[in-house]
Design a protein around this motif. Structure first.
Motif, PDB file in Angstrom:
ATOM      1  N   SER A   1      -7.456   1.651  -1.158  1.00 59.41           N
ATOM      2  CA  SER A   1      -6.001   1.586  -1.193  1.00 59.41           C
ATOM      3  C   SER A   1      -5.598   0.394  -2.049  1.00 59.41           C
ATOM      4  CB  SER A   1      -5.420   1.454   0.226  1.00 59.41           C
ATOM      5  OG  SER A   1      -5.821   0.229   0.794  1.00 59.41           O
ATOM      6  N   LYS A   2      -4.321   0.281  -2.320  1.00 57.98           N
ATOM      7  CA  LYS A   2      -3.869  -0.791  -3.199  1.00 57.98           C
ATOM      8  C   LYS A   2      -4.064  -2.149  -2.525  1.00 57.98           C
ATOM      9  CE  LYS A   2      -0.039  -2.005  -6.248  1.00 57.98           C
ATOM     10  NZ  LYS A   2       1.300  -1.608  -6.723  1.00 57.98           N
TER      11      LYS A   2
ATOM     12  N   THR B   1      -4.539   5.718   1.437  1.00 56.11           N
ATOM     13  CA  THR B   1      -5.951   5.560   1.088  1.00 56.11           C
ATOM     14  C   THR B   1      -6.405   6.816   0.355  1.00 56.11           C
ATOM     15  OG1 THR B   1      -6.649   6.438   3.240  1.00 56.11           O
ATOM     16  CG2 THR B   1      -6.507   4.044   3.018  1.00 56.11           C
ATOM     17  N   CYS B   2      -7.344   6.637  -0.553  1.00 59.09           N
ATOM     18  CA  CYS B   2      -7.767   7.725  -1.425  1.00 59.09           C
ATOM     19  C   CYS B   2      -9.184   8.177  -1.104  1.00 59.09           C
ATOM     20  CB  CYS B   2      -7.689   7.285  -2.884  1.00 59.09           C
ATOM     21  SG  CYS B   2      -8.145   8.562  -4.074  1.00 59.09           S
TER      22      CYS B   2
ATOM     23  N   GLY C   1       0.771  -1.232   0.000  1.00 61.99           N
ATOM     24  CA  GLY C   1       0.000   0.000   0.000  1.00 61.99           C
ATOM     25  C   GLY C   1       0.800   1.278   0.000  1.00 61.99           C
TER      26      GLY C   1
ATOM     27  N   TYR D   1       0.148   4.052  -4.549  1.00 64.88           N
ATOM     28  CA  TYR D   1      -1.262   4.035  -4.935  1.00 64.88           C
ATOM     29  C   TYR D   1      -1.413   4.720  -6.292  1.00 64.88           C
ATOM     30  CZ  TYR D   1      -6.319   4.545  -4.869  1.00 64.88           C
ATOM     31  OH  TYR D   1      -7.650   4.470  -5.189  1.00 64.88           O
TER      32      TYR D   1
END
Length: 496
Positions: A118-119, A110-111, A29, A32
């Motif tokens: 997140s990835k 995190t987006c 993570g 991203y």
């Protein structure tokens, strides 16, 4: 039960999965990648520039920030230290869109929201969905074990109700596995599934309520207007009002509190999520328990015990003024006679009848004596009848009858059955279980208009008798709802 489904192993698996999830996010993570399309924001123009906010340069590094041929922004960010970062994306009209990225203490990104995408979250969602399936499997096995041991337990109804709900939630949460999203998306899917359950079942609940009302009208016409004969209507109306009230509360809070100047308040967001979801959860729990009770009641009424019984108790009810049996009570006696004949034909084993019931204030003789007279008239040898004539309720019917059986038999554990109306088998069996009596029930036919209302009466009586269990489950659901509401508020309000 398989070893891996035992409680301590499930807790261990959950801990291992949590450690694995955090490790996976820590390793994968840190980077991203995402794409921003202006059309998703309502703009037809293309992206012209991508800039990292100057105050965010210590938080993340843009490893990639390009515009493709379709005018979309393609961005890859790398975490540098925990915090909140903002990426400015401009279009041809000089309109700026801000994408927020959060770097967590474990250095994964995190987006959009603190618990957003997140990835690798889709993979992790799949892992936890599999764990959820294991939990469902555990409940199914526990239910089957308890059912085989003794089907007359309220815990069976709770397990079945929870299984129905969890399977529905499992199917609903598959959306997150397919389409991805963050932790808060998974929680939103969980909560949306609850509200959708209420909305989807509302038409069915309305139809059932109309059927119950029709049966109540017919029952009142046949047997008079009493509050007992209106229980079906009251319960159906209550479930409908509960569902409609939940929908109404959600709409009102959306149109007033959430759209007011308090909409960005943490407390307001928490209040909205807690109140609305609590209403939905209570309605869904009630519907699942009712559905589970109906299923268990039908199974109990249709189930035929093994043909190895030594005694069969006939549970009494109101007799006529002349001492003869009512249609309802005659059905119970006839069902016992048929079972005895079937057992004799299959195993050559005789059975002793125990007609049970005391004398009410408006009855000329004890119900047990009236049933005995009917059995003798039907060809049953009087020597195979033991009368119990002191009881005044189902509890005492069973208790006093078993005391007589213990005095009559030389066996330490005689095999006992009881005969009652089909709607009453489940609760009578549960009463027997609560007294430590091991007995299997058989149900006699009851006319439909009476069966529906009587079964609902038994459902209400069951809920009341197990109010402690329901209170524990209710408080657990409310506590869970508080945690969910706090988590969502932290993600969306506090750290936005």
């Amino acid at each position: 039960m398989p070893t891996f489904l035992k409680k301590r192993y499930l807790i261990s698996i959950a801990v291992i999965l949590y450690i694995f999830s955090m490790t996976y996010l820590f390793v994968r993570g840190r980077y991203y990648s995402f794409t921003v399309n202006m059309s998703d924001w309502g703009y037809e123009s293309q992206v012209t520039s991508i800039e990292l906010d100057p105050q965010s340069k210590d938080i993340i590094e843009l490893k990639k920030a390009t515009v493709d041929k379709k005018g979309r922004a393609n961005i890859t960010a790398k975490a540098k230290k925990p915090g909140k970062a903002v990426v400015h994306i401009k279009n041809e009209e000089d309109i700026t869109i801000d994408e927020k990225l959060y770097v967590h203490p474990l250095m994964f990104i995190t987006c959009g929201r603190y618990f957003g995408d997140s990835k690798g979250t889709r993979f992790l969602t799949l892992i936890w969905e599999i764990y959820f399936a294991i939990i469902i499997l555990k409940f199914i096995i526990m239910f089957l074990i308890r059912y085989r041991d003794n089907m007359y337990q309220y815990r069976n109804i709770q397990y079945l109700g929870l299984i129905i709900f969890m399977i529905y939630e499992f199917i609903s949460l598959l959306y997150g596995v397919v389409y991805g999203g963050g932790l808060d998306d998974a929680i939103y899917n969980f909560l949306n599934a609850i509200s959708l359950f209420v909305l989807r079942t509302l038409p069915l609940v309305i139809i059932i309520t109309l059927v119950v009302i029709a049966s109540n009208i017919w029952l009142i016409r046949k047997e008079g207007r009493t509050w007992r004969n209106m229980l079906g209507f009251i319960l159906g109306l209550g479930i409908n009002l509960g569902a409609i009230f939940s929908i109404f509360v959600e709409r009102i809070m959306k149109e007033t509190i959430i759209t007011s100047h308090f909409r960005n308040s943490f407390l307001t967001a928490f209040l909205y999520l807690f109140v609305v979801n609590t209403c939905y959860i209570i309605v869904v729990y009630g519907e699942c328990i009712l559905l589970a009770t109906i299923i268990m009641g039908i199974v109990a009424a249709r189930r035929v015990p093994k043909y190895d019984k030594d005694y069969i108790i006939i549970l009494g009810c109101q007799i006529r003024k002349d001492g003869t049996l009512t249609r309802l009570l005659k059905g119970r006696a006839d069902r016992a006679i048929v079972f005895a004949k079937m057992q004799k034909a299959n195993t050559e084993k005789d059975i002793v009848f125990v007609p049970s019931g005391g004398q009410g204030a408006d009855e000329i003789m004890p119900e047990g004596e009236a049933i005995k007279n009917y059995l003798v008239e039907s060809g049953i040898d009087e020597k195979k009848i033991i009368v119990e004539n002191k009881s005044v309720s189902t509890d005492t019917n069973l208790n006093y009858s078993v005391e007589l059986i213990k005095k009559d038999t030389k066996k330490e554990s005689p095999k006992i059955a009881f005969s009652t109306s089909n709607y009453h088998v489940l609760r009578a069996g549960m009463i027997a279980t609560s007294q430590g009596i091991k007995a299997e029930g058989i149900g006699s036919y009851t006319v439909s208009y009476f069966w529906i209302n009587a079964f609902i009466r038994e459902f209400i009586a069951t809920l009341v008798s197990e109010k402690k269990q329901n209170a524990i489950v209710g408080m657990s659901l409310i506590c869970m709802n508080i945690l969910i509401a706090l988590l969502l508020c932290i993600s969306i309000r506090l750290l936005s």
